[in-house]
Design a protein around this motif. Structure first.
Motif, short mmCIF file in Angstrom:
data_model
loop_
_atom_site.label_atom_id
_atom_site.label_comp_id
_atom_site.label_asym_id
_atom_site.label_seq_id
_atom_site.Cartn_x
_atom_site.Cartn_y
_atom_site.Cartn_z
N ARG A 116 0.70 -1.20 -0.01
CA ARG A 116 -0.06 0.09 -0.10
C ARG A 116 0.96 1.11 0.02
NH1 ARG A 116 -5.55 -0.54 1.19
NH2 ARG A 116 -5.58 2.00 0.79
N ASP A 117 2.02 1.28 0.88
CA ASP A 117 2.70 2.37 0.85
C ASP A 117 3.13 2.95 -0.79
OD1 ASP A 117 2.78 1.81 3.47
OD2 ASP A 117 4.99 1.17 3.60
N THR A 118 3.44 1.89 -1.29
CA THR A 118 3.67 2.34 -2.88
C THR A 118 2.67 2.97 -3.58
OG1 THR A 118 5.55 0.65 -2.58
CG2 THR A 118 5.14 1.40 -4.75
N LYS A 287 5.33 13.41 0.62
CA LYS A 287 3.89 12.93 0.93
C LYS A 287 4.07 11.81 1.80
CE LYS A 287 -0.38 11.46 -1.43
NZ LYS A 287 -1.25 12.05 -0.83
N ALA A 288 3.06 11.82 2.75
CA ALA A 288 3.12 10.87 3.97
C ALA A 288 2.20 9.65 3.10
CB ALA A 288 2.32 11.30 5.20
N ASP A 289 2.45 8.39 3.88
CA ASP A 289 1.71 7.02 3.44
C ASP A 289 0.40 7.12 4.16
OD1 ASP A 289 2.58 6.05 5.78
OD2 ASP A 289 4.14 4.94 5.09
N LEU A 290 -0.22 6.02 4.22
CA LEU A 290 -1.59 5.94 4.85
C LEU A 290 -1.34 5.80 6.36
CD1 LEU A 290 -3.85 3.40 2.87
CD2 LEU A 290 -4.19 5.95 3.28
N GLY A 291 -0.32 5.43 6.75
CA GLY A 291 0.12 5.40 8.14
C GLY A 291 0.70 6.63 8.75
N GLY A 292 0.76 7.57 7.62
CA GLY A 292 1.20 9.00 8.21
C GLY A 292 2.63 9.17 8.43
N GLN A 293 3.48 8.13 7.77
CA GLN A 293 5.02 8.20 7.54
C GLN A 293 5.24 9.02 6.32
OE1 GLN A 293 6.71 7.34 10.00
NE2 GLN A 293 5.43 5.79 11.25
#
Ligand code: GLN
Length: 303
Positions: A116-118, A287-293
């Motif tokens: 998902r990160d990608t 830009k942050a990923d869905l986990g906010g990282q």
């Protein structure tokens, strides 16, 4: 697990058989409990995905036939997948597929499982390029399964894509995914070590994207057991994790067209370092990923 039947053997032929029939629902419940006890993150889903794979059906179809008894051969195949899952193999390798950006992709242990990160990288590229139909040349370095290349080719109707990977089995798998999505005319997969996969006279690219290996060598041994099943070649980014990013940035002056977009996925703690590496080309954003990282850093090269 057993298909049940006659527990006392032939000598007790006159005793009515004690039948324990394993139905779809029965094995799902059993396996979910087993996976829960083993501490897996998504026990019910894993049990469903593996059983749907054995029965060659969808997860929803499992519930339309929940009281159907399973055959010995099906049980044997399911049991083997359960054993491998408990031994730490990622679900995606067991079923040979993973969804990315809602597209099904083949995966195998030669490539990182698309994450998902990608998808954050895809979002960055699509929002930076509002005219999806414009003709443009896209380069995906370290393509692995081809997830990024395939997705961008589908989303950017005018794009032609070059995708590279240093690993021959990864490049072969990426080609299978390109074929699977009917994109062979627009995606060229090349085997080679980063820029070395391109000839000197390759025209510059309008878009350069990459999810390179970015885990620091010393961190690899501490990763979750599942991640350690993934190819170290796709994870290990050297002492600080940024070896490949530095080599990628070194190639940009020659390979990224003026006005072109570069977007790089990186570790949660690498955004500042990546922005600094990109500073000669302009001011980068993250830009942050869905986990906010913080996950993807990009910029548009000055014209
Ligand atoms: N995100 C991956 C992880 O789970 C690393 C991916 C990469 O190195 N490109 O650590």
């Amino acid at each position: 697990m057993s298909a049940g039947g006659q527990p006392f053997g032939a000598a007790a032929r006159d005793i009515p058989p004690l039948v324990t029939t394993w139905t779809t629902l029965g094995v799902l419940d059993w396996t979910t409990k087993r996976f829960t006890d083993a501490g897996l993150d998504s026990p019910r889903l894993d049990a469903q995905v593996l059983l749907a794979h054995v029965l060659a059906c969808t997860k929803v179809q499992l519930y339309t036939q929940f009281d159907k008894p399973l055959g010995e051969a099906e049980l044997a195949r399911y049991r083997e997948l359960i054993r491998r899952r408990l031994a730490g193999e990622p679900i995606a390798y067991l079923v040979g597929e993973q969804e990315f950006w809602s597209l099904p992709l083949w995966v195998d242990p030669a490539v990182l499982v698309p994450r998902r990160d990608t998808e954050t990288l895809i979002e960055v590229v699509l929002s930076a390029l509002p005219d999806r139909a414009a003709p443009r040349r896209v380069l995906d370095l370290c393509t692995g399964s081809g997830a990024i290349a395939v997705t961008l080719a589908r989303e950017l109707a005018g794009a032609t894509v070059v995708a590279t990977d240093v690993s021959a089995p990864a490049a072969a798998l990426a080609r299978r995914n390109v074929e699977r999505h009917g994109l062979a005319a627009r995606i060229d997969v090349r085997e080679g070590d980063l820029w070395a996969a391109l000839p000197a006279d390759e025209p510059a690219f309008d878009v350069v994207v990459s999810n390179p290996p970015y885990v620091a060598t010393g961190v690899i041994a501490t990763l979750a057991p599942e991640v350690r099943r993934e190819p170290v070649l796709a994870l290990d980014g050297g002492v600080d994790g940024l070896d490949l990013v530095r080599r990628l940035v070194d190639g940009l002056p020659a390979r990224l067209a003026p006005g072109g977009l570069v977007a790089i996925e990186h570790g949660f703690d690498q955004a500042d370092a990546v922005r600094t590496l990109l500073a000669p080309f302009g001011e980068a954003k993250t830009k942050a990923d869905l986990g906010g990282q913080p996950r993807v850093t990009w910029l548009v090269r000055a014209r």
